[in-house]
Design a protein around this motif. Structure first.
Motif, PDB file in Angstrom:
ATOM      1  N   SER A 151       5.592  -8.190  -3.348  1.00  0.00           N
ATOM      2  CA  SER A 151       5.248  -9.486  -3.552  1.00  0.00           C
ATOM      3  C   SER A 151       3.582  -9.782  -3.657  1.00  0.00           C
ATOM      4  N   ILE A 152       2.755  -8.729  -3.424  1.00  0.00           N
ATOM      5  CA  ILE A 152       1.399  -8.775  -3.527  1.00  0.00           C
ATOM      6  C   ILE A 152       1.267  -8.799  -4.978  1.00  0.00           C
ATOM      7  N   VAL A 153       1.919  -7.701  -5.605  1.00  0.00           N
ATOM      8  CA  VAL A 153       1.514  -7.424  -7.123  1.00  0.00           C
ATOM      9  C   VAL A 153       2.250  -8.515  -7.902  1.00  0.00           C
ATOM     10  N   GLU A 154       3.202  -9.385  -7.315  1.00  0.00           N
ATOM     11  CA  GLU A 154       3.786 -10.606  -7.940  1.00  0.00           C
ATOM     12  C   GLU A 154       2.742 -11.845  -7.882  1.00  0.00           C
ATOM     13  N   LYS A 155       2.409 -11.847  -6.728  1.00  0.00           N
ATOM     14  CA  LYS A 155       1.421 -13.076  -6.514  1.00  0.00           C
ATOM     15  C   LYS A 155       0.101 -12.935  -7.051  1.00  0.00           C
ATOM     16  N   TYR A 156      -0.662 -11.988  -7.199  1.00  0.00           N
ATOM     17  CA  TYR A 156      -1.891 -11.603  -7.786  1.00  0.00           C
ATOM     18  C   TYR A 156      -1.850 -11.080  -9.364  1.00  0.00           C
ATOM     19  N   GLY A 157      -0.581 -11.327  -9.815  1.00  0.00           N
ATOM     20  CA  GLY A 157      -0.431 -10.852 -11.183  1.00  0.00           C
ATOM     21  C   GLY A 157      -0.947  -9.577 -11.614  1.00  0.00           C
ATOM     22  N   HIS A 158      -0.829  -8.735 -10.736  1.00  0.00           N
ATOM     23  CA  HIS A 158      -1.140  -7.226 -10.973  1.00  0.00           C
ATOM     24  C   HIS A 158      -0.381  -6.606 -12.216  1.00  0.00           C
ATOM     25  N   LYS A 159      -1.141  -5.931 -12.983  1.00  0.00           N
ATOM     26  CA  LYS A 159      -0.280  -5.254 -14.161  1.00  0.00           C
ATOM     27  C   LYS A 159      -0.384  -3.810 -14.249  1.00  0.00           C
ATOM     28  N   ARG A 160       0.255  -3.070 -14.842  1.00  0.00           N
ATOM     29  CA  ARG A 160       0.536  -1.599 -15.020  1.00  0.00           C
ATOM     30  C   ARG A 160       0.859  -0.937 -13.721  1.00  0.00           C
ATOM     31  N   VAL A 161       1.379  -1.794 -12.753  1.00  0.00           N
ATOM     32  CA  VAL A 161       1.607  -1.393 -11.371  1.00  0.00           C
ATOM     33  C   VAL A 161       2.862  -0.849 -11.173  1.00  0.00           C
ATOM     34  N   THR A 162       3.312   0.250 -10.486  1.00  0.00           N
ATOM     35  CA  THR A 162       4.591   0.728  -9.817  1.00  0.00           C
ATOM     36  C   THR A 162       4.500   0.749  -8.580  1.00  0.00           C
ATOM     37  N   VAL A 163       5.269   0.407  -7.544  1.00  0.00           N
ATOM     38  CA  VAL A 163       5.401   0.524  -5.941  1.00  0.00           C
ATOM     39  C   VAL A 163       6.444   1.638  -5.679  1.00  0.00           C
ATOM     40  N   ALA A 164       5.862   2.518  -5.010  1.00  0.00           N
ATOM     41  CA  ALA A 164       6.631   3.873  -4.601  1.00  0.00           C
ATOM     42  C   ALA A 164       7.006   3.846  -3.124  1.00  0.00           C
ATOM     43  N   GLU A 165       7.913   4.442  -2.897  1.00  0.00           N
ATOM     44  CA  GLU A 165       8.142   4.815  -1.439  1.00  0.00           C
ATOM     45  C   GLU A 165       7.395   5.856  -0.929  1.00  0.00           C
ATOM     46  N   GLY A 166       6.571   6.079   0.263  1.00  0.00           N
ATOM     47  CA  GLY A 166       6.082   6.963   0.598  1.00  0.00           C
ATOM     48  C   GLY A 166       6.848   7.802   1.621  1.00  0.00           C
ATOM     49  N   GLY A 167       6.134   8.979   2.005  1.00  0.00           N
ATOM     50  CA  GLY A 167       6.826   9.929   2.845  1.00  0.00           C
ATOM     51  C   GLY A 167       6.046   9.702   4.118  1.00  0.00           C
ATOM     52  N   ILE A 168       6.124  10.657   5.341  1.00  0.00           N
ATOM     53  CA  ILE A 168       5.789  10.374   6.689  1.00  0.00           C
ATOM     54  C   ILE A 168       4.305  10.889   6.850  1.00  0.00           C
ATOM     55  N   THR A 169       3.969  11.414   5.882  1.00  0.00           N
ATOM     56  CA  THR A 169       2.555  11.920   5.882  1.00  0.00           C
ATOM     57  C   THR A 169       1.673  11.616   4.414  1.00  0.00           C
ATOM     58  N   ARG A 170       0.438  11.529   4.554  1.00  0.00           N
ATOM     59  CA  ARG A 170      -0.247  11.230   3.371  1.00  0.00           C
ATOM     60  C   ARG A 170       0.239  12.198   2.169  1.00  0.00           C
ATOM     61  N   HIS A 171       0.161  13.554   2.333  1.00  0.00           N
ATOM     62  CA  HIS A 171       0.451  14.392   1.247  1.00  0.00           C
ATOM     63  C   HIS A 171       1.926  14.207   0.817  1.00  0.00           C
ATOM     64  N   ARG A 172       2.604  13.884   1.786  1.00  0.00           N
ATOM     65  CA  ARG A 172       4.191  13.602   1.330  1.00  0.00           C
ATOM     66  C   ARG A 172       4.248  12.421   0.323  1.00  0.00           C
ATOM     67  N   SER A 173       3.490  11.461   0.674  1.00  0.00           N
ATOM     68  CA  SER A 173       3.421  10.237   0.133  1.00  0.00           C
ATOM     69  C   SER A 173       2.789  10.460  -1.561  1.00  0.00           C
ATOM     70  N   ILE A 174       1.599  10.979  -1.461  1.00  0.00           N
ATOM     71  CA  ILE A 174       1.096  11.402  -2.843  1.00  0.00           C
ATOM     72  C   ILE A 174       2.012  12.146  -3.590  1.00  0.00           C
ATOM     73  N   PHE A 175       2.933  13.003  -3.177  1.00  0.00           N
ATOM     74  CA  PHE A 175       3.666  13.905  -3.910  1.00  0.00           C
ATOM     75  C   PHE A 175       4.863  12.860  -4.371  1.00  0.00           C
ATOM     76  N   ASN A 176       5.443  12.002  -3.630  1.00  0.00           N
ATOM     77  CA  ASN A 176       6.373  10.965  -4.102  1.00  0.00           C
ATOM     78  C   ASN A 176       5.827  10.148  -5.190  1.00  0.00           C
ATOM     79  N   GLY A 177       4.551   9.832  -5.186  1.00  0.00           N
ATOM     80  CA  GLY A 177       3.825   9.220  -6.396  1.00  0.00           C
ATOM     81  C   GLY A 177       3.837  10.123  -7.638  1.00  0.00           C
ATOM     82  N   LEU A 178       3.670  11.224  -7.486  1.00  0.00           N
ATOM     83  CA  LEU A 178       3.396  12.140  -8.422  1.00  0.00           C
ATOM     84  C   LEU A 178       4.889  12.301  -9.365  1.00  0.00           C
ATOM     85  N   LYS A 179       5.906  12.295  -8.437  1.00  0.00           N
ATOM     86  CA  LYS A 179       7.376  12.706  -8.857  1.00  0.00           C
ATOM     87  C   LYS A 179       7.696  11.536 -10.009  1.00  0.00           C
ATOM     88  N   LEU A 180       7.293  10.333  -9.754  1.00  0.00           N
ATOM     89  CA  LEU A 180       7.457   9.324 -10.652  1.00  0.00           C
ATOM     90  C   LEU A 180       7.177   9.568 -12.321  1.00  0.00           C
TER      91      LEU A 180
END
Length: 444
Positions: free
Chosen positions: A75-104
């Motif tokens: 909703s933030i991406v849509e409201k403020y018109g952000h471009k080139r943005v993909t929202v990804a689901e994170g993990g339970i820790t910082r490193h797991r979240s970054i890894f999930n982002g890289l998997k895209l």
């Protein structure tokens, strides 16, 4: 290292950014995670995304959030018109979240749409909103050469180690150590391979991405001296500091809007050249009758200071169009928008003025705008047709070209502005007024 510049961007196939934003904000206190806390009417994460969007050579921006905040982020991406943005689901820790982002970028099963794999990927905290293109470029180019790179800052306090009994064990020599900051950048294959080889212990308890590249890929990171504004919003007091910086930044940027007429565009260019070394300036040449996505992006980027230059004397219709566009952009008008309307006119008359009826209409319009927290001011410029007002760039403009320069309107006159406009706008107005006068070299 290949040469690059902030304007042209690095000589790379593609650069992407991953922004971990899955923290719970325990140290901040309160129910709202810090990345979603509102600063000047806008979520903190939106400022960070906007900082990345301003960098044209970043192809994709991945924001990784906890599962319960995916819809909030979308909703933030849509409201403020952000471009080139993909929202990804994170993990339970910082490193797991970054890894999930890289998997895209590498795993078809992890996303409906596999993104283009970048040559270099930037990793940057979503709660560090003040990152500039210059430091991003430095770490990206260093990563291209060395495989990994990260921003660092001098230690503010001495680091000590305590013994098991609670007494001092030893301290570190502060001059030899640095604080690891963000942004960091990696060759994609290096950091992705490091995460693939990571142990569960590192994924669950580790915090330093540069360490993973060294441990699993034998890639020693190049350390790049960062600027003081790379700090991370961690505690509640940091939100107040961020708000202060954002307010100051807003007062130091201006958008110059002109139509496509040559004379008007040249005045806009001269004003841009006068101001660009002192504040951040964006110049847009458009027809207000048409929808302009670039101008909408500037509005959504929370620019609060505008100079509109036209040759339609006294008209308020185009100003109303600008106001309508501002309102549609959902910009939070928590403090005043300053809109300076510059009207150009050429005449052989010895003077020009506004009749009482027209002045009354203009003041009424300005008063209506003031109720919307939009402070409207006008600058009328008249010059002789027989004189050349516009010369090649960096050419001194002859004096006495103008017949008169009149400051008019809104709502109670310029002399009372100091009592009506928030302090942060005063330097901007003084500077703009001065540069307008110097640019056109008014005189009789």
């Amino acid at each position: 290292m290949e040469p690059g510049s902030c304007e042209a961007g690095p000589a790379l196939k593609a650069v992407a950014a991953v922004l971990p934003a899955g923290g719970s904000g325990e140290r901040l206190g309160g129910a709202t995670p810090k990345q979603f806390c509102t600063v000047q009417g806008r979520p903190l994460v939106s400022y960070t995304v906007r900082a990345m969007e301003r960098v044209s050579w970043i192809s994709d921006i991945i924001v990784v959030v906890s599962p319960e905040n995916i819809e909030t982020m979308k909703s933030i991406v849509e409201k403020y018109g952000h471009k080139r943005v993909t929202v990804a689901e994170g993990g339970i820790t910082r490193h797991r979240s970054i890894f999930n982002g890289l998997k895209l970028f590498s795993e078809n099963g992890f996303s409906k749409h596999l993104l283009q794999k970048p040559e270099v990927v930037i990793i940057h905290d979503a709660v560090r909103p003040f990152v500039e293109e210059d430091i991003l470029l430095k770490v990206v180019m260093a990563a291209k050469e060395c495989g990994a790179a990260g921003a660092i800052r001098p230690l503010v306090s001495t680091v000590i180690a305590s013994a098991a009994d609670g007494y001092l064990d030893h301290s570190l020599e502060r001059a030899r150590y640095r604080a690891s900051e963000m942004p960091q950048a990696f060759l994609f294959d290096v950091i992705y391979q490091a995460y693939q080889q990571c142990t569960d212990y590192d994924l669950d308890y580790g915090t330093e991405c540069l360490h993973l590249a060294l441990k699993y890929c034998k890639t020693s990171a190049k350390l790049v001296e960062g600027t003081a504004d790379l700090w991370k919003v961690t505690y509640k007091r940091d939100l107040y500091a961020a708000e202060s910086i954002i307010k100051d930044n807003l007062s130091q940027q201006i958008c110059i809007i002109t139509d496509a007429k040559e004379a008007v565009v040249q005045v806009g260019y001269l004003l841009h050249e006068s101001l660009r070394n002192q504040i951040r300036v964006e110049a847009v040449s458009i027809s207000l009758s048409k929808h302009d996505s670039h101008l909408q992006n500037i509005f959504s980027g929370q620019c609060y200071n505008f100079v509109y230059i036209n040759d339609n004397k006294y008209t308020t219709e185009e100003i109303q169009q600008l106001v309508d566009m501002l309102e549609k952009s959902n910009i939070p008008l928590l403090h005043p928008v300053v809109l300076i309307s510059v009207h150009l006119g050429s005449s052989e008359n010895t003077s020009f003025s506004i009749d009482l009826e027209e002045l009354t209409r203009i003041k009424k319009f300005a008063s209506e705008m003031k109720r919307k927290n939009i402070l409207l001011y006008g600058l009328l410029i008249q010059y002789k047709k027989s004189c050349y007002l516009f010369l090649p760039p960096r050419t001194e403009v002859p004096p006495r070209i103008l017949k008169s320069v009149s400051l008019v309107w809104y709502p109670h006159g310029v002399t009372t502005m100091a009592g009506e406009v928030a302090l942060q706008f005063l330097p901007f107005w003084s500077l703009t007024k001065q540069c307008c006068e110097e640019t056109v070299k008014g005189g009789s």
